[in-house]
Scaffold this motif. Structure first.
Motif, PDB file in Angstrom:
ATOM      1  N   CYS A  57       0.852  -1.191   0.000  1.00 17.47           N
ATOM      2  CA  CYS A  57       0.000   0.000   0.000  1.00 17.47           C
ATOM      3  C   CYS A  57       0.885   1.237   0.000  1.00 17.47           C
ATOM      4  O   CYS A  57       1.791   1.367   0.833  1.00 17.47           O
ATOM      5  CB  CYS A  57      -0.910  -0.024   1.235  1.00 17.47           C
ATOM      6  SG  CYS A  57      -1.870   1.490   1.473  1.00 17.47           S
ATOM      7  N   PHE A  64      -0.898  -5.165   1.639  1.00 18.98           N
ATOM      8  CA  PHE A  64      -2.327  -4.921   1.571  1.00 18.98           C
ATOM      9  C   PHE A  64      -3.073  -5.723   2.638  1.00 18.98           C
ATOM     10  O   PHE A  64      -2.840  -6.915   2.812  1.00 18.98           O
ATOM     11  CB  PHE A  64      -2.887  -5.325   0.199  1.00 18.98           C
ATOM     12  CG  PHE A  64      -2.461  -4.413  -0.928  1.00 18.98           C
ATOM     13  CD1 PHE A  64      -2.469  -3.038  -0.772  1.00 18.98           C
ATOM     14  CD2 PHE A  64      -2.063  -4.939  -2.143  1.00 18.98           C
ATOM     15  CE1 PHE A  64      -2.074  -2.201  -1.806  1.00 18.98           C
ATOM     16  CE2 PHE A  64      -1.666  -4.112  -3.183  1.00 18.98           C
ATOM     17  CZ  PHE A  64      -1.678  -2.748  -3.013  1.00 18.98           C
ATOM     18  N   VAL A  65      -3.974  -5.062   3.332  1.00 16.15           N
ATOM     19  CA  VAL A  65      -4.924  -5.711   4.234  1.00 16.15           C
ATOM     20  C   VAL A  65      -6.304  -5.207   3.826  1.00 16.15           C
ATOM     21  O   VAL A  65      -6.554  -4.007   3.814  1.00 16.15           O
ATOM     22  CB  VAL A  65      -4.629  -5.373   5.704  1.00 16.15           C
ATOM     23  CG1 VAL A  65      -5.710  -5.956   6.603  1.00 16.15           C
ATOM     24  CG2 VAL A  65      -3.261  -5.905   6.112  1.00 16.15           C
ATOM     25  N   ASP A  66      -7.195  -6.125   3.461  1.00 17.48           N
ATOM     26  CA  ASP A  66      -8.490  -5.765   2.871  1.00 17.48           C
ATOM     27  C   ASP A  66      -8.242  -4.904   1.624  1.00 17.48           C
ATOM     28  O   ASP A  66      -8.718  -3.764   1.527  1.00 17.48           O
ATOM     29  CB  ASP A  66      -9.386  -5.020   3.863  1.00 17.48           C
ATOM     30  CG  ASP A  66      -9.863  -5.902   4.989  1.00 17.48           C
ATOM     31  OD1 ASP A  66      -9.953  -7.122   4.766  1.00 17.48           O
ATOM     32  OD2 ASP A  66     -10.150  -5.390   6.083  1.00 17.48           O
ATOM     33  N   ALA A  67      -7.495  -5.444   0.688  1.00 16.65           N
ATOM     34  CA  ALA A  67      -7.123  -4.705  -0.521  1.00 16.65           C
ATOM     35  C   ALA A  67      -8.361  -4.100  -1.180  1.00 16.65           C
ATOM     36  O   ALA A  67      -9.340  -4.795  -1.445  1.00 16.65           O
ATOM     37  CB  ALA A  67      -6.413  -5.643  -1.502  1.00 16.65           C
ATOM     38  N   THR A  76      -4.807   0.476  -5.976  1.00 17.45           N
ATOM     39  CA  THR A  76      -5.245  -0.321  -4.834  1.00 17.45           C
ATOM     40  C   THR A  76      -4.517   0.098  -3.567  1.00 17.45           C
ATOM     41  O   THR A  76      -3.327   0.416  -3.600  1.00 17.45           O
ATOM     42  CB  THR A  76      -5.001  -1.821  -5.112  1.00 17.45           C
ATOM     43  OG1 THR A  76      -5.665  -2.183  -6.328  1.00 17.45           O
ATOM     44  CG2 THR A  76      -5.539  -2.685  -3.983  1.00 17.45           C
ATOM     45  N   CYS A  78      -4.873  -0.370   1.149  1.00 18.80           N
ATOM     46  CA  CYS A  78      -5.576  -0.998   2.264  1.00 18.80           C
ATOM     47  C   CYS A  78      -6.920  -0.290   2.443  1.00 18.80           C
ATOM     48  O   CYS A  78      -7.019   0.928   2.242  1.00 18.80           O
ATOM     49  CB  CYS A  78      -4.781  -0.896   3.555  1.00 18.80           C
ATOM     50  SG  CYS A  78      -3.176  -1.717   3.528  1.00 18.80           S
ATOM     51  N   ARG A 112     -10.812  -9.028  -3.574  1.00 15.85           N
ATOM     52  CA  ARG A 112     -10.596 -10.248  -2.795  1.00 15.85           C
ATOM     53  C   ARG A 112      -9.545 -11.150  -3.437  1.00 15.85           C
ATOM     54  O   ARG A 112      -8.799 -11.843  -2.740  1.00 15.85           O
ATOM     55  CB  ARG A 112     -11.921 -10.999  -2.628  1.00 15.85           C
ATOM     56  CG  ARG A 112     -12.989 -10.162  -1.948  1.00 15.85           C
ATOM     57  CD  ARG A 112     -14.280 -10.937  -1.741  1.00 15.85           C
ATOM     58  NE  ARG A 112     -15.341 -10.062  -1.295  1.00 15.85           N
ATOM     59  CZ  ARG A 112     -15.521  -9.693  -0.024  1.00 15.85           C
ATOM     60  NH1 ARG A 112     -14.687 -10.121   0.901  1.00 15.85           N
ATOM     61  NH2 ARG A 112     -16.520  -8.895   0.303  1.00 15.85           N
ATOM     62  N   GLN A 115      -6.160  -9.819  -2.534  1.00 13.58           N
ATOM     63  CA  GLN A 115      -5.883 -10.050  -1.123  1.00 13.58           C
ATOM     64  C   GLN A 115      -5.500 -11.506  -0.862  1.00 13.58           C
ATOM     65  O   GLN A 115      -4.606 -11.793  -0.060  1.00 13.58           O
ATOM     66  CB  GLN A 115      -7.104  -9.669  -0.281  1.00 13.58           C
ATOM     67  CG  GLN A 115      -6.843  -9.701   1.202  1.00 13.58           C
ATOM     68  CD  GLN A 115      -5.757  -8.718   1.602  1.00 13.58           C
ATOM     69  OE1 GLN A 115      -5.867  -7.524   1.390  1.00 13.58           O
ATOM     70  NE2 GLN A 115      -4.672  -9.238   2.166  1.00 13.58           N
ATOM     71  N   ASP A 116      -6.152 -12.437  -1.551  1.00 11.35           N
ATOM     72  CA  ASP A 116      -5.795 -13.854  -1.407  1.00 11.35           C
ATOM     73  C   ASP A 116      -4.352 -14.102  -1.846  1.00 11.35           C
ATOM     74  O   ASP A 116      -3.623 -14.885  -1.232  1.00 11.35           O
ATOM     75  CB  ASP A 116      -6.755 -14.724  -2.227  1.00 11.35           C
ATOM     76  CG  ASP A 116      -8.139 -14.794  -1.615  1.00 11.35           C
ATOM     77  OD1 ASP A 116      -8.274 -14.472  -0.416  1.00 11.35           O
ATOM     78  OD2 ASP A 116      -9.089 -15.160  -2.333  1.00 11.35           O
ATOM     79  N   TYR A 119      -1.972 -12.836   0.888  1.00  5.89           N
ATOM     80  CA  TYR A 119      -1.941 -13.745   2.036  1.00  5.89           C
ATOM     81  C   TYR A 119      -1.144 -15.018   1.738  1.00  5.89           C
ATOM     82  O   TYR A 119      -0.529 -15.599   2.632  1.00  5.89           O
ATOM     83  CB  TYR A 119      -3.356 -14.108   2.450  1.00  5.89           C
ATOM     84  CG  TYR A 119      -4.057 -13.034   3.257  1.00  5.89           C
ATOM     85  CD1 TYR A 119      -3.329 -12.138   4.033  1.00  5.89           C
ATOM     86  CD2 TYR A 119      -5.450 -12.921   3.246  1.00  5.89           C
ATOM     87  CE1 TYR A 119      -3.967 -11.151   4.770  1.00  5.89           C
ATOM     88  CE2 TYR A 119      -6.090 -11.947   3.996  1.00  5.89           C
ATOM     89  CZ  TYR A 119      -5.346 -11.065   4.752  1.00  5.89           C
ATOM     90  OH  TYR A 119      -5.980 -10.089   5.494  1.00  5.89           O
ATOM     91  N   GLU A 126      -2.033 -13.163   7.269  1.00  4.97           N
ATOM     92  CA  GLU A 126      -3.461 -13.286   7.547  1.00  4.97           C
ATOM     93  C   GLU A 126      -3.700 -13.630   9.017  1.00  4.97           C
ATOM     94  O   GLU A 126      -4.588 -13.050   9.665  1.00  4.97           O
ATOM     95  CB  GLU A 126      -4.081 -14.355   6.644  1.00  4.97           C
ATOM     96  CG  GLU A 126      -5.588 -14.489   6.801  1.00  4.97           C
ATOM     97  CD  GLU A 126      -6.182 -15.464   5.811  1.00  4.97           C
ATOM     98  OE1 GLU A 126      -7.414 -15.481   5.678  1.00  4.97           O
ATOM     99  OE2 GLU A 126      -5.409 -16.215   5.176  1.00  4.97           O
TER     100      GLU A 126
END
Length: 273
Positions: A57, A64-67, A76, A78, A112, A115-116, A119, A126
């Protein structure tokens, strides 16, 4: 008589704990004879820093957390970072494009899939984020929110289709949208910073005093400068709430659903003493 098919080793990326690297494990898979020239030797390591430009970010400089992606420019960030940013600006922090004139939060969507990927690449990210969230709510005696799952929408062909909606919804208590128009400054009021964001959404219980504090902070005004706020032909007082002003002045104060307030800068009476 069938000829035996040789097996080719191919590389599969898996994260290596604590090393900041991505490991390529080798597994065997049958291939045809012409592909034998692409066979590789022992395992290799790919530095995770090579992927950082795509999974960091630019606001918090973390993974990224909760992209969350801006639909206007596809940059993109957080989710928490971009939501906080839009409290003060309606422009993308990366390319400066105007996301939305009044409600930039309507033009962001969770990514999502990205974000996957993050992680899977960053070991234990995560798990750490989930633990921090649980600790945060537990320390304050709050209920831990459950993860949201998109509800499928049954189409005419019977196939489920995911519903995409905005990430953030404006709370109902923020029921007044303001248009702040600058009408000028009296000579001698000194330098001031131009107001970049003239569209603001606030609660109807906010007073003119709150609006003045907002203008002072954004324009970096000194105590020697007084802010006069006008609606129509009425000079407004600090104690008046926005809901009272709407009720008293009526539709003449509203333009395209926005309460129009004009403000000017004059010398404070303190400057003459």
């Amino acid at each position: 008589m069938r000829t035996a098919v040789p097996k080719r080793k191919y590389r599969r990326r898996v994260p290596v704990s604590g090393a900041g690297m991505v490991k390529c494990e080798e597994e065997e898979k049958p291939v045809t004879a012409p592909s034998l020239r692409y066979m590789t030797g022992s395992e290799c390591l790919v530095n995770l820093t090579e992927l950082n430009p795509y999974i960091l970010c630019s606001i918090c400089k973390g993974y990224f957390v909760d992209a969350t992606t801006i639909t206007e420019c596809l940059h993109t960030f957080c989710k928490s970072c971009i939501v906080k940013h839009f409290y003060y600006s309606n422009r993308c922090p990366k390319c400066n494009v105007v996301v939305h004139q009044t409600q930039p939060l309507y033009n962001i969507r969770l990514d999502r899939q990205l974000q996957d990927i993050v992680y899977k690449l960053v070991v234990n990210l995560e798990e750490r984020e989930k633990k921090q969230m649980c600790d945060f709510y537990s320390e304050r005696g709050l209920e831990i929110p459950k993860p949201t799952v998109p509800q499928p929408n049954i189409t005419n062909r019977g196939r489920p289709r995911k519903l995409l909606g905005p990430v953030f919804r404006i709370p109902p208590e923020l029921d007044v949208s303001l248009l702040l128009e600058f009408i000028g400054a009296q000579e001698g009021t000194g330098s001031y910073k131009p107001l970049e964001k003239k569209f603001v959404r606030v609660s109807g219980e906010a007073t003119i005093g709150h609006v003045e504090k907002f203008l002072r902070r954004k324009m970096e005004l000194t105590a020697m400068c007084q802010v006069d706020i006008i609606c129509g032909d009425h000079l407004l007082e600090h104690y008046q709430t926005l809901r009272e002003i709407l009720s008293a002045i009526g539709k003449s104060a509203v333009q395209d659903g926005l309460l129009v307030l004009h403000f000017g800068l004059v010398l404070s009476p303190l400057s003459f003493t």
